[in-house]
Design an enzyme around this catalytic site. Structure first.
Site, short mmCIF file in Angstrom:
data_model
loop_
_atom_site.label_atom_id
_atom_site.label_comp_id
_atom_site.label_asym_id
_atom_site.label_seq_id
_atom_site.Cartn_x
_atom_site.Cartn_y
_atom_site.Cartn_z
N HIS A 143 -7.84 9.21 -2.13
CA HIS A 143 -7.25 9.13 -0.78
C HIS A 143 -8.19 9.68 0.31
CE1 HIS A 143 -3.03 8.98 1.21
NE2 HIS A 143 -3.95 8.79 2.14
N ASP B 287 0.85 -1.20 0.00
CA ASP B 287 0.00 0.00 0.00
C ASP B 287 0.88 1.24 0.00
OD1 ASP B 287 -2.95 1.06 0.72
OD2 ASP B 287 -1.46 2.24 1.83
N LEU C 281 -2.91 -1.23 13.75
CA LEU C 281 -2.38 -1.40 15.11
C LEU C 281 -2.50 -0.10 15.91
CD1 LEU C 281 0.93 -3.23 14.06
CD2 LEU C 281 -1.19 -4.30 14.89
N ILE D 298 -3.32 -3.56 6.55
CA ILE D 298 -2.08 -3.12 5.92
C ILE D 298 -1.12 -2.59 7.00
CG2 ILE D 298 -2.87 -2.71 3.56
CD1 ILE D 298 -3.44 0.22 4.37
N TYR E 56 2.75 10.02 -0.06
CA TYR E 56 3.82 9.46 0.78
C TYR E 56 5.20 9.76 0.21
CZ TYR E 56 -0.05 6.62 2.69
OH TYR E 56 -1.23 6.18 3.23
N ASN F 41 4.23 -9.79 11.66
CA ASN F 41 2.91 -9.31 11.25
C ASN F 41 2.29 -10.14 10.12
OD1 ASN F 41 3.22 -7.32 13.14
ND2 ASN F 41 3.69 -5.68 11.71
N VAL G 179 9.08 -0.91 9.62
CA VAL G 179 10.41 -0.87 8.99
C VAL G 179 11.36 -1.84 9.70
CG1 VAL G 179 10.19 1.52 8.16
CG2 VAL G 179 11.14 1.09 10.45
N LYS H 165 -2.74 5.73 -4.21
CA LYS H 165 -3.89 6.62 -3.95
C LYS H 165 -3.64 7.99 -4.55
CE LYS H 165 -3.90 4.52 0.66
NZ LYS H 165 -2.49 4.59 1.07
N1 LIG Z 1 -5.65 5.91 3.68
C1 LIG Z 1 -5.15 6.66 4.61
O1 LIG Z 1 -5.58 7.81 4.82
C2 LIG Z 1 -4.04 6.15 5.45
C3 LIG Z 1 -3.42 4.98 5.11
N2 LIG Z 1 -2.39 4.49 5.88
C4 LIG Z 1 -1.77 3.22 5.44
O2 LIG Z 1 -1.81 2.30 6.51
C5 LIG Z 1 -0.52 1.79 6.78
C6 LIG Z 1 -0.39 1.44 8.24
O3 LIG Z 1 -0.74 2.53 9.05
P1 LIG Z 1 0.21 3.21 10.15
O4 LIG Z 1 -0.35 4.55 10.41
O5 LIG Z 1 1.61 3.12 9.75
O6 LIG Z 1 -0.08 2.39 11.45
P2 LIG Z 1 0.12 0.88 12.00
O7 LIG Z 1 -1.06 0.64 12.87
O8 LIG Z 1 0.44 -0.07 10.91
O9 LIG Z 1 1.35 1.03 12.98
C7 LIG Z 1 2.66 1.26 12.55
C8 LIG Z 1 3.51 1.48 13.81
O10 LIG Z 1 3.46 0.30 14.62
C9 LIG Z 1 4.77 -0.22 14.78
N3 LIG Z 1 4.66 -1.68 14.66
C10 LIG Z 1 4.40 -2.39 13.53
N4 LIG Z 1 4.37 -3.70 13.79
C11 LIG Z 1 4.60 -3.84 15.11
C12 LIG Z 1 4.71 -4.97 15.97
N5 LIG Z 1 4.57 -6.21 15.50
N6 LIG Z 1 4.97 -4.75 17.28
C13 LIG Z 1 5.10 -3.48 17.76
N7 LIG Z 1 5.02 -2.38 16.99
C14 LIG Z 1 4.77 -2.56 15.67
C15 LIG Z 1 5.61 0.39 13.67
O11 LIG Z 1 6.95 0.53 14.10
P3 LIG Z 1 8.25 0.25 13.15
O12 LIG Z 1 7.90 0.65 11.77
O13 LIG Z 1 9.27 1.13 13.77
O14 LIG Z 1 8.56 -1.21 13.28
C16 LIG Z 1 4.96 1.75 13.52
O15 LIG Z 1 5.41 2.64 14.51
C17 LIG Z 1 0.42 2.89 6.29
O16 LIG Z 1 1.70 2.40 6.00
C18 LIG Z 1 -0.31 3.38 5.05
O17 LIG Z 1 0.00 2.52 3.98
C19 LIG Z 1 -1.99 5.13 7.03
C20 LIG Z 1 -2.57 6.31 7.39
C21 LIG Z 1 -3.64 6.92 6.64
O1 LIG Z 2 -0.95 8.80 5.75
C1 LIG Z 2 -1.98 8.95 5.07
O2 LIG Z 2 -2.37 8.09 4.28
C2 LIG Z 2 -2.77 10.18 5.17
O3 LIG Z 2 -3.79 10.30 4.59
C3 LIG Z 2 -2.29 11.35 5.87
O4 LIG Z 2 -1.70 11.10 7.07
C4 LIG Z 2 -1.44 12.15 4.90
O5 LIG Z 2 -0.20 11.55 4.75
C5 LIG Z 2 -1.42 13.57 5.27
O6 LIG Z 2 -2.25 14.03 5.99
C6 LIG Z 2 -0.42 14.45 4.67
O7 LIG Z 2 -0.80 15.76 4.91
#
Ligand SMILES: NC(=O)C1=CN([C@@H]2O[C@H](COP(=O)(O)OP(=O)(O)OC[C@H]3O[C@@H](n4cnc5c(N)ncnc54)[C@H](OP(=O)(O)O)[C@@H]3O)[C@@H](O)[C@H]2O)C=CC1
Ligand SMILES: O=C(O)C(=O)[C@@H](O)[C@H](O)C(=O)CO
Length: 251
Positions: free
Chosen positions: A85, A22, A167, A205, A27, A217, A209, A52
């Site tokens: 998005h 994703d 998460l 999703i 991004y 996961n 890192v 997106k």
């Molecule tokens: N459509 C939208 O508007 C949005 C879409 N997204 C999508 O959703 C994806 C995931 O969302 P995100 O906001 O990153 O949140 P997540 O809920 O996936 O959490 C990510 C965080 O959790 C940590 N983490 C991951 N796996 C573990 C584990 N097994 N144990 C402990 N900690 C863990 C990561 O740390 P570390 O990386 O340091 O391991 C990071 O800090 C994004 O990558 C993006 O693709 C996100 C926000 C908005």
């Molecule tokens: O992370 C995403 O997918 C989001 O929609 C937002 O957090 C986005 O990156 C944003 O708000 C940037 O201004």
């Protein structure tokens, strides 16, 4: 995830067995995703790539141009899922934008089209166009924000609910309810939360890192939560939104 870090993380994920990736124009890491795909040795047809369209590119012509830019950065000739998005209601261009996504779908440049962060009334306006039903609505969803009304609307229209921040960016992992279940099933809290999503038919999703977490996961298919576990996690709803609200966010 910054572009440079993205290539490493996506490469590790594909090597671990992930096939769904994703990303999004906003991004700034589509090129990093593309580099990882090109180097993976995995055939394109095995991968499911989502990107997106950002809010500033909404509108019929600008959505088509935005899509071309994403494709060029990814180094691909099609994506598997293309999402609007955010609805960005103040601009009110998502209906024209949807028509552009339908054009891309008709041309075979996207295998599926959908939306992200759409509320039921916003989705209803797309359904009222009488064209393609969005395949997916990707929304913030985790134990602290369960979006039941959105999930019910999606399900009633055959739209798959995909959970972003599944998460809660780690914020729910220390919760005692989740920790207690994790101890009992000999899994980590993150695995329990991801399993809760999967057993309720949501696409997830998770982002990481960290190589060990990337593997962790994905290791979700050799245990099961009980109905009582699912109900206990359902009980953690607290309207705990971490991101913007789709009714007011215009980007
Ligand atoms: N459509 C939208 O508007 C949005 C879409 N997204 C999508 O959703 C994806 C995931 O969302 P995100 O906001 O990153 O949140 P997540 O809920 O996936 O959490 C990510 C965080 O959790 C940590 N983490 C991951 N796996 C573990 C584990 N097994 N144990 C402990 N900690 C863990 C990561 O740390 P570390 O990386 O340091 O391991 C990071 O800090 C994004 O990558 C993006 O693709 C996100 C926000 C908005
Ligand atoms: O992370 C995403 O997918 C989001 O929609 C937002 O957090 C986005 O990156 C944003 O708000 C940037 O201004």
């Amino acid at each position: 995830m910054p572009d440079a870090e993205t290539t490493t993380a996506v490469s590790q994920a594909i090597a671990a067995g992930y096939r769904s990736i994703d990303t999004a124009a906003i991004y700034g890491n589509e090129a990093g995703v593309g580099r990882a795909i090109a180097a993976s040795g995995v055939s394109r047809s095995e991968l499911f790539v989502t990107t997106k369209l950002w809010n500033s590119d909404q509108g019929y012509d600008s959505a088509l141009t935005g899509f071309d830019a994403s494709l060029a950065k990814l180094g691909l000739d099609s994506v598997d899922l293309f999402l609007i998005h955010w609805p960005a209601p103040e601009n009110d261009r998502y209906l024209d934008t949807w028509r552009a996504l339908e054009t891309l779908y008709a041309e075979g440049r996207v295998r599926a089209i959908g939306v992200s962060n759409f509320l039921p009334d916003q989705l209803q306006r797309i359904l009222d166009l009488g064209g393609t039903v969005p395949a997916v609505n990707q929304v913030e969803l985790h134990p602290a924000l369960q979006q039941r009304e959105v999930q019910e609307f999606n399900a009633a229209h055959g739209i798959i609910t995909e959970a972003w921040s599944p998460l809660a960016q780690g914020a729910v992992l220390a919760d005692p309810v989740i920790a207690t279940i994790a101890e009992r099933v000999f899994r980590t809290p993150a695995q329990v939360v991801l399993r809760w999503h999967l057993q309720q038919s949501r696409v997830v999703i998770p982002k990481s890192v960290t190589a060990s977490r990337i593997r962790e996961n994905l290791d979700l298919f050799s245990f099961e939560l009980t109905d009582a576990d699912l109900t206990a996690i359902d009980g953690l709803e607290r309207d705990g939104r971490t991101g913007p609200h789709p009714a007011t966010f215009n980007g």
